[in-house]
Design an enzyme around this catalytic site. Structure first.
Site, PDB file in Angstrom:
ATOM      1  N   ASN A 213      23.731  17.520   0.084  1.00 25.55           N
ATOM      2  CA  ASN A 213      23.644  16.687  -0.663  1.00 25.55           C
ATOM      3  C   ASN A 213      24.867  16.599  -1.685  1.00 25.55           C
ATOM      4  OD1 ASN A 213      22.722  18.298  -3.085  1.00 25.55           O
ATOM      5  ND2 ASN A 213      21.006  18.687  -1.763  1.00 25.55           N
ATOM      6  N   ASP A 282      15.093  18.925   0.696  1.00 24.45           N
ATOM      7  CA  ASP A 282      13.750  18.906   0.947  1.00 24.45           C
ATOM      8  C   ASP A 282      13.335  19.304   2.607  1.00 24.45           C
ATOM      9  OD1 ASP A 282      12.917  18.579  -1.672  1.00 24.45           O
ATOM     10  OD2 ASP A 282      13.522  16.370  -1.310  1.00 24.45           O
ATOM     11  N   LYS A 292      27.508  23.928  19.349  1.00 26.41           N
ATOM     12  CA  LYS A 292      27.874  22.543  18.874  1.00 26.41           C
ATOM     13  C   LYS A 292      27.360  21.496  19.766  1.00 26.41           C
ATOM     14  CE  LYS A 292      31.465  19.516  17.496  1.00 26.41           C
ATOM     15  NZ  LYS A 292      32.922  19.194  17.773  1.00 26.41           N
ATOM     16  N   ASP A 310       9.103  24.471  -1.183  1.00 21.77           N
ATOM     17  CA  ASP A 310       9.633  24.037  -2.615  1.00 21.77           C
ATOM     18  C   ASP A 310       9.694  25.286  -3.302  1.00 21.77           C
ATOM     19  OD1 ASP A 310       9.558  23.415  -5.406  1.00 21.77           O
ATOM     20  OD2 ASP A 310       8.998  21.325  -4.671  1.00 21.77           O
ATOM     21  N   PHE A 328      14.247  20.645 -13.084  1.00 21.43           N
ATOM     22  CA  PHE A 328      15.128  19.409 -13.070  1.00 21.43           C
ATOM     23  C   PHE A 328      14.435  18.075 -12.463  1.00 21.43           C
ATOM     24  CE2 PHE A 328      19.209  19.657 -15.268  1.00 21.43           C
ATOM     25  CZ  PHE A 328      19.008  20.891 -15.566  1.00 21.43           C
ATOM     26  N   LYS A 342       6.639  15.294 -11.725  1.00 18.12           N
ATOM     27  CA  LYS A 342       7.030  16.661 -11.338  1.00 18.12           C
ATOM     28  C   LYS A 342       6.439  17.853 -11.972  1.00 18.12           C
ATOM     29  CE  LYS A 342      10.720  14.968  -8.513  1.00 18.12           C
ATOM     30  NZ  LYS A 342      12.155  14.262  -8.402  1.00 18.12           N
ATOM     31  N   LYS A 346       4.143  20.341 -10.040  1.00 22.79           N
ATOM     32  CA  LYS A 346       4.880  21.813  -9.800  1.00 22.79           C
ATOM     33  C   LYS A 346       4.482  22.836 -10.786  1.00 22.79           C
ATOM     34  CE  LYS A 346       8.694  19.637  -7.455  1.00 22.79           C
ATOM     35  NZ  LYS A 346      10.033  19.953  -6.655  1.00 22.79           N
TER      36      LYS A 346
HETATM   37  N1  CTP Z   1      13.084  22.002  -6.169  1.00 24.47           N
HETATM   38  C1  CTP Z   1      12.977  23.328  -5.510  1.00 24.47           C
HETATM   39  N2  CTP Z   1      12.610  23.492  -4.193  1.00 24.47           N
HETATM   40  C2  CTP Z   1      12.768  22.462  -3.421  1.00 24.47           C
HETATM   41  C3  CTP Z   1      12.870  21.048  -4.048  1.00 24.47           C
HETATM   42  C4  CTP Z   1      12.976  20.848  -5.081  1.00 24.47           C
HETATM   43  O1  CTP Z   1      13.140  24.391  -6.116  1.00 24.47           O
HETATM   44  N3  CTP Z   1      12.605  22.610  -1.874  1.00 24.47           N
HETATM   45  C5  CTP Z   1      13.256  22.135  -7.476  1.00 24.47           C
HETATM   46  C6  CTP Z   1      14.671  21.620  -8.105  1.00 24.47           C
HETATM   47  O2  CTP Z   1      15.479  22.713  -8.178  1.00 24.47           O
HETATM   48  C7  CTP Z   1      14.315  20.745  -9.424  1.00 24.47           C
HETATM   49  C8  CTP Z   1      12.765  20.322  -9.072  1.00 24.47           C
HETATM   50  O3  CTP Z   1      12.347  20.844  -8.070  1.00 24.47           O
HETATM   51  O4  CTP Z   1      14.287  21.622 -10.364  1.00 24.47           O
HETATM   52  C9  CTP Z   1      12.838  18.869  -8.777  1.00 24.47           C
HETATM   53  O5  CTP Z   1      13.858  18.527  -7.504  1.00 24.47           O
HETATM   54  P1  CTP Z   1      13.742  17.301  -6.948  1.00 24.47           P
HETATM   55  O6  CTP Z   1      14.752  17.078  -5.824  1.00 24.47           O
HETATM   56  O7  CTP Z   1      14.130  16.281  -8.159  1.00 24.47           O
HETATM   57  O8  CTP Z   1      12.573  16.671  -6.537  1.00 24.47           O
HETATM   58  P2  CTP Z   1      11.645  16.978  -5.219  1.00 24.47           P
HETATM   59  O9  CTP Z   1      10.580  17.912  -5.488  1.00 24.47           O
HETATM   60  O10 CTP Z   1      12.682  17.395  -4.102  1.00 24.47           O
HETATM   61  O11 CTP Z   1      11.041  15.542  -4.918  1.00 24.47           O
HETATM   62  P3  CTP Z   1      11.804  14.315  -4.671  1.00 24.47           P
HETATM   63  O12 CTP Z   1      12.995  14.557  -3.675  1.00 24.47           O
HETATM   64  O13 CTP Z   1      10.999  13.266  -3.785  1.00 24.47           O
HETATM   65  O14 CTP Z   1      12.179  13.279  -5.757  1.00 24.47           O
END
Ligand code: CTP
Length: 404
Positions: A213, A282, A292, A310, A328, A342, A346
């Site tokens: 990303n 995710d 490859k 997560d 975040f 969130k 979480k």
């Molecule tokens: N985060 C994490 N591990 C993951 C996904 C997210 O630790 N696999 C943490 C990020 O570091 C952040 C928070 O969860 O502190 C929210 O991350 P974000 O990407 O905004 O949300 P997601 O839970 O991934 O949900 P979505 O992508 O559907 O918005």
């Protein structure tokens, strides 16, 4: 895992002045290195009569600096750059002569020039004959330095190299380093352990391609720098990011979400604050290819994905849960609503919400965020990521003090 040393990645100029205790500076150099400090040795001419600069060069892998008029060394890092580089100037052993020069603001050689040219933390470990230590002029010089905020470590008492008995022996290296750790780790996060994740994760498709990303890691690195400046003992677990490790921060580099989870779990013992600033992917390809993949539509249009763990949720549910777990929420729409979801989903203590519509935040130096806790929304002043990070960490340190 034990608490990260406050000295980790700190830039230290170790000044060595001419006394018999110069030999102790060798062990001191090693101990600072063992605790992760980056050490630049600066010797006075007199010190070179006691221990060869080559000894210190071998211990630090850095050329020793001696003269301010060294054209070659100045072309590398000038003395002014060196003065700015230093987080701490420690002079050990510090002779009566150097102590007098420091107290009267003299800049007669490289070491005293650096001392007067730098605004960093300063410390001395005096070493001299007991009579010189007792001398009224030395007492006055010392009082002046203490008044200026210089940390004075030792000296110890006992039999001296000259046969006298009394105060004036340089404190043993291990004790000098322990004292530095306890005296210099100041600020609201002193003696608190902070673990921060930052940057993107890379999830391999094959040995060449990956899913990732747009995260640059700048916000997580800025938070680590701010937490360290507030005295915290900081571990930064970062995905691929082309950023310099902030001073005082222990950095662990990872690539995938699974590696991030392992690094976080290994760092969690005794953690007071966990901040998930990483943009963790995710999803990951379920079966990354070891070869490859060729560019056939069959190969590339059917990459099966599986969900990543997560990381922050695992931290919040861990039996070693830190006192504060802060996440975040990077959102393109319904920013505050999604962030609140969130926070609850979480089990976090607070969420920092930012709008990433149009991807216009990634990699930039400025940001605008809202801090959310239960029913409270606190929009912070927009600014550089460094400024916003300092405001966030100051807020978090107050939040922590209410919790403990
Ligand atoms: N985060 C994490 N591990 C993951 C996904 C997210 O630790 N696999 C943490 C990020 O570091 C952040 C928070 O969860 O502190 C929210 O991350 P974000 O990407 O905004 O949300 P997601 O839970 O991934 O949900 P979505 O992508 O559907 O918005």
């Amino acid at each position: 895992m034990t608490r990260t040393s406050w000295l980790q990645n700190r830039h230290i100029v170790l000044g060595v002045t001419g006394g018999i205790a110069c030999y102790k500076a060798c062990e001191l150099t090693r101990e600072l290195g063992r605790r992760g400090a980056l050490v630049q040795i600066v010797m006075t001419e007199a010190a070179t009569a006691f221990v060869s600069p080559l000894t210190f060069q071998a211990l630090t892998n850095q050329e020793v600096r001696i003269s301010v008029l060294d054209a070659k060394a100045e072309a590398g890092m000038s003395h002014i750059e060196l003065a700015r580089w230093a987080d701490l100037i420690l002079i050990a052993p510090c002779t009566a002569n150097t102590l007098a020069q420091l107290a009267t603001g003299q800049a007669s050689d490289l070491l005293t020039t650096l001392w007067t040219a730098s605004e960093c933390d300063k410390a001395i470990a005096p070493s001299m004959n007991q009579q010189m230590w007792k001398h009224v002029q030395t007492r006055e010089n010392l009082a002046l330095l203490i008044d200026l905020g210089v940390a004075v470590i030792g000296p110890d008492s006992g039999i001296q190299a000259c046969g006298d008995i009394g105060s004036g022996r340089m404190t043993e290296p291990m004790e000098v380093v322990n004292t530095l750790e306890s005296q210099l780790a100041r600020g609201p996060l002193a003696h608190r352990k902070v673990v921060i994740t930052a940057g993107p994760t890379y999830e391999p498709i094959d040995p060449v391609r990956y899913l990732a990303n747009r995260s640059s890691g700048k916000m997580g690195f800025a938070l680590a720098a701010a937490a360290s400046r507030l005295g915290g003992s900081v571990t930064l677990i970062s995905g691929p990011a082309h950023l310099e490790t902030p001073s005082g921060v222990a950095r662990i580099d990872i690539e995938t979400a699974q590696e991030m989870l392992v690094a976080v779990e290994n760092s969690l013992d005794d953690t007071d604050i966990f901040i998930g600033a990483a943009a963790v992917c995710d999803m990951r390809p379920a079966k990354p290819s070891t070869n490859k993949l060729k560019k056939s539509i069959d190969n590339l249009s059917t990459i099966a994905l599986t969900e990543n763990v997560d990381v922050i949720q695992a931290v919040a549910n861990d039996r070693r849960r830190p006192t504060l777990v802060i996440g975040f929420a990077a959102e393109t729409d319904s920013v505050l609503e999604n962030a609140k979801e969130k926070l609850l989903a979480k089990s976090l203590d607070a969420v920092i919400a930012n709008c990433v519509a149009n991807g216009d935040i990634f990699g930039l130096d400025n940001t605008q965020v809202t801090l959310i806790q239960n029913d409270m929304e606190n929009p912070l002043t927009p600014g550089t990521k460094a400024e916003v990070a300092m405001e966030i960490m100051t807020f978090i340190s107050k939040f922590l003090s209410k919790r403990i």
